[in-house]
Design a protein around this motif. Sequence first.
Motif, short mmCIF file in Angstrom:
data_model
loop_
_atom_site.label_atom_id
_atom_site.label_comp_id
_atom_site.label_asym_id
_atom_site.label_seq_id
_atom_site.Cartn_x
_atom_site.Cartn_y
_atom_site.Cartn_z
N SER A 5 0.81 -1.22 0.00
CA SER A 5 0.00 0.00 0.00
C SER A 5 0.84 1.27 0.00
N ASP A 6 2.16 1.12 0.18
CA ASP A 6 3.06 2.26 0.22
C ASP A 6 3.45 2.65 -1.20
N PRO A 7 3.26 3.93 -1.62
CA PRO A 7 3.64 4.33 -2.98
C PRO A 7 5.09 4.06 -3.33
N ARG A 8 5.98 4.02 -2.31
CA ARG A 8 7.39 3.78 -2.59
C ARG A 8 7.67 2.36 -3.05
N ALA A 9 6.69 1.47 -2.90
CA ALA A 9 6.87 0.10 -3.39
C ALA A 9 7.03 0.06 -4.90
N THR A 10 6.64 1.14 -5.59
CA THR A 10 6.76 1.19 -7.05
C THR A 10 8.11 1.73 -7.51
N LEU A 11 8.97 2.14 -6.58
CA LEU A 11 10.28 2.64 -6.97
C LEU A 11 11.16 1.52 -7.48
N MET A 12 11.94 1.83 -8.49
CA MET A 12 12.90 0.86 -9.00
C MET A 12 14.15 0.87 -8.11
#
Length: 299
Positions: A5-12
């Motif tokens: 649920s954390d937006p930072r999970a989408t960081l490469m």
Amino acid sequence: MFDTSDPRATLMNNVAKNAEHTEFSNAEYGKFYEMEPVKTDIDSKNWWMRGQNFFIAYADAASGSEFKRGQQVDEYVLILPDKESQAVVTWGNQEAIVDGFSLVIIPPGESEIELVKGGKVIRLFSSANTDLEEFPINKASYREPHPNVSLIEPWPEPKEGYKVRAYSLDVPKEEGRFGRIFRCSTFMVNFLDPNDGPRDPSKMSPHSHDDFEQCSLAIEGEFVHHLRWPWTTDMAQWRPDDHEHFASPSVAVIPPGVIHTTQAIGLGINQLVDIFCPPRVDFSEKNGWVLNADEYPMP
């Protein structure tokens, strides 16, 4: 490591390459609520901390307080977190009235901040401004450069040239966006969405950064900063974990390579501001995350 649920999970590449670090520095902690101010005058009480690339000044200031810069070498940042405060920022022949709950980017050269209505005043300066280096409480920690921190290289100047730029922090939360991020040529500031009550302990975010420090400024509420130093081949370098309790106002400067996550524990509003100098590339590459990205080009 981020909860889905954390937006930072989408960081490469959001996991730092800790195995490449062979030594680490201490975290830097400043609990202003239990420290004497560095500077006190009739109008304000001032606390200063620093990281490798930056200085942070926190003030409780009365109406009429003035903050002047005569030889500022680059852009600096002003944050007015109190909605009831108000300031007049003067630079060159420009005068800007700034309401509370705003972030302001001020150009190099001579400038002045006059507080029309009192409140908290937070200023961020790059370490290129060497006239400020004797103020920070922790100045002795940086007599020698800390390991693993890449020294600041300023980002490009704003597309339309220097001017006083003021941004309201009253930005609605948006699905998929992480906090309220602004950047300039020297800093990136994330005025995080507040936690109303304690953070869910099943949704923490332990992670680390390869080559930059993270400055976490607590302006309201209570927190525990959880830090873990990775092991190296040299046992003499091993350190115990930190689980450091902070009330507000306070600052934690987290070194590169150190695994960290912050737990809001206060029963009311818990408000953190994350500060990076220079700006972060990964956050800047996320479409829509940096709210003033159109004004400031990437390198």
